[in-house]
Design a protein around this motif. Sequence first.
Motif, PDB file in Angstrom:
ATOM      1  N   HIS A   8       0.832  -1.202   0.000  1.00 42.01           N
ATOM      2  CA  HIS A   8       0.000   0.000   0.000  1.00 42.01           C
ATOM      3  C   HIS A   8       0.867   1.253   0.000  1.00 42.01           C
ATOM      4  O   HIS A   8       2.074   1.192   0.222  1.00 42.01           O
ATOM      5  N   TYR A   9       0.206   2.371  -0.295  1.00 42.48           N
ATOM      6  CA  TYR A   9       0.833   3.672  -0.123  1.00 42.48           C
ATOM      7  C   TYR A   9      -0.091   4.480   0.765  1.00 42.48           C
ATOM      8  O   TYR A   9      -1.313   4.299   0.760  1.00 42.48           O
ATOM      9  N   TYR A  23     -11.373   8.735  -4.351  1.00 39.97           N
ATOM     10  CA  TYR A  23     -10.983   7.348  -4.602  1.00 39.97           C
ATOM     11  C   TYR A  23     -12.187   6.408  -4.679  1.00 39.97           C
ATOM     12  O   TYR A  23     -12.132   5.386  -5.355  1.00 39.97           O
ATOM     13  N   HIS A  39      -9.055   4.015   4.959  1.00 37.51           N
ATOM     14  CA  HIS A  39      -8.453   2.874   4.264  1.00 37.51           C
ATOM     15  C   HIS A  39      -9.338   2.508   3.086  1.00 37.51           C
ATOM     16  O   HIS A  39     -10.551   2.332   3.253  1.00 37.51           O
ATOM     17  N   CYS A  49      -5.108  -0.728   0.027  1.00 36.07           N
ATOM     18  CA  CYS A  49      -3.922  -0.362  -0.763  1.00 36.07           C
ATOM     19  C   CYS A  49      -3.690   1.145  -0.734  1.00 36.07           C
ATOM     20  O   CYS A  49      -2.639   1.619  -1.149  1.00 36.07           O
ATOM     21  N   THR A  50      -4.686   1.900  -0.265  1.00 40.35           N
ATOM     22  CA  THR A  50      -4.597   3.359  -0.214  1.00 40.35           C
ATOM     23  C   THR A  50      -5.012   3.808   1.179  1.00 40.35           C
ATOM     24  O   THR A  50      -6.121   3.482   1.621  1.00 40.35           O
ATOM     25  N   LEU A  52      -5.288   7.216   3.750  1.00 36.32           N
ATOM     26  CA  LEU A  52      -5.295   8.679   3.761  1.00 36.32           C
ATOM     27  C   LEU A  52      -5.294   9.174   5.202  1.00 36.32           C
ATOM     28  O   LEU A  52      -6.257   8.947   5.942  1.00 36.32           O
ATOM     29  N   LEU A 152      -3.623  -2.447  -6.779  1.00 34.25           N
ATOM     30  CA  LEU A 152      -2.617  -1.389  -6.895  1.00 34.25           C
ATOM     31  C   LEU A 152      -1.456  -1.954  -7.689  1.00 34.25           C
ATOM     32  O   LEU A 152      -0.941  -3.031  -7.362  1.00 34.25           O
ATOM     33  N   VAL A 155       3.474   2.925  -7.891  1.00 37.38           N
ATOM     34  CA  VAL A 155       3.514   4.302  -7.394  1.00 37.38           C
ATOM     35  C   VAL A 155       4.705   4.987  -8.062  1.00 37.38           C
ATOM     36  O   VAL A 155       5.763   4.373  -8.241  1.00 37.38           O
ATOM     37  N   ALA A 210      -0.467   7.088  -8.161  1.00 38.18           N
ATOM     38  CA  ALA A 210      -0.619   5.654  -7.919  1.00 38.18           C
ATOM     39  C   ALA A 210      -1.444   5.109  -9.070  1.00 38.18           C
ATOM     40  O   ALA A 210      -2.299   5.802  -9.624  1.00 38.18           O
ATOM     41  N   ASP A 253      -5.903  14.306  -8.953  1.00 34.23           N
ATOM     42  CA  ASP A 253      -6.575  14.162  -7.661  1.00 34.23           C
ATOM     43  C   ASP A 253      -6.754  15.540  -7.010  1.00 34.23           C
ATOM     44  O   ASP A 253      -6.340  16.560  -7.568  1.00 34.23           O
ATOM     45  N   ALA A 259      -4.289   9.763 -10.109  1.00 35.82           N
ATOM     46  CA  ALA A 259      -4.625   8.338  -9.979  1.00 35.82           C
ATOM     47  C   ALA A 259      -4.776   7.811 -11.405  1.00 35.82           C
ATOM     48  O   ALA A 259      -5.447   8.419 -12.229  1.00 35.82           O
TER      49      ALA A 259
END
Length: 303
Positions: A8-9, A23, A39, A49-50, A52, A152, A155, A210, A253, A259
């Motif tokens: 993930h990032y 997202y 998440h 995978c994302t 915030l 994902l 990145v 990403a 984004d 994205a």
Amino acid sequence: MPVRALLHYALEVPDQSVGEKFYRTFGLVDQPARDEAVHLRPGTLGRACTLLYGGPRKRLHHLAFGAPGDEYEAVRESIRQAGVREADPPPGAPDGGMWIRDPDGHHVNVRPEGSQDPPADPPLATNSPGHIQRQVVRGSPDRHAQVAPRKLGHVLLFTPDVDRQVDFYTRVLGLKLSDRVKSIIAFTRCTTDHHNLAFLASKGPGFHHASFQVGSVDEIAVGAARMHEAGWQKGWGLGRHVIGSNYFHYTRDPWGSFAEYYHDLDFIPEECAWVPRDFPEEDSLYVWGPPLPPEFVENTELT
Ligand SMILES: [Fe+2]
């Protein structure tokens, strides 16, 4: 011994709810979690995978890689042998794994986990000269069909020193160089995907985009149209990249990064005769597509 997955990032963003909305429109779904981060995950996978986090401005909070089984301790040994010290996790970070800092100061988490593959799609049924795969069935896609990122893929980070980042991630974490353009951009992998982590030269570090795999070119275009209709109208695509060969569409984004939906990326088995190529700058970015918008290569974290 290498890491085996980009798990993930995590970004720090000024408004988590705006990011979540972006997202979710993009096609990710919420993953309930007990910490302060939002998440998000692909619908068919059980792992986010994302992530915030809240923060004053957009920036990378951390990256997480997976090294399953015995490979986890082997990565720890590789880190030790490289003379890299384990670091404290950033505030709010998920529990587990070990932490280091890369040369640009990014927090990197290595976790004892493997990759998760999405379920296979049915084979694409296309008609091409000499190869009829679809008969007596209409092929035009449903414009209301679900757009669902499968996983994902990669990145891309801005960096003031592409060579230093490539050296760190290949030597310390075992990623492999796939292709590059001098010291302007470099693509590295830790799976069979052409790239999982790439670096683009800039005056400073930053998060560029990403990228998420989807099932067809149609799904890229339908997803892009849906983002556009929802008000996310800046971006770049549809096009086809030179390096990695994938079809792409990027949507800007809420913070000036991107994205990407991708389809049909080059596949590189672990044991094979792939030779990284240093592409000429003038023939490295895209084979076809709309003109490159100037903001695509702008590192908005510098201002
Ligand atoms: Fe990409």
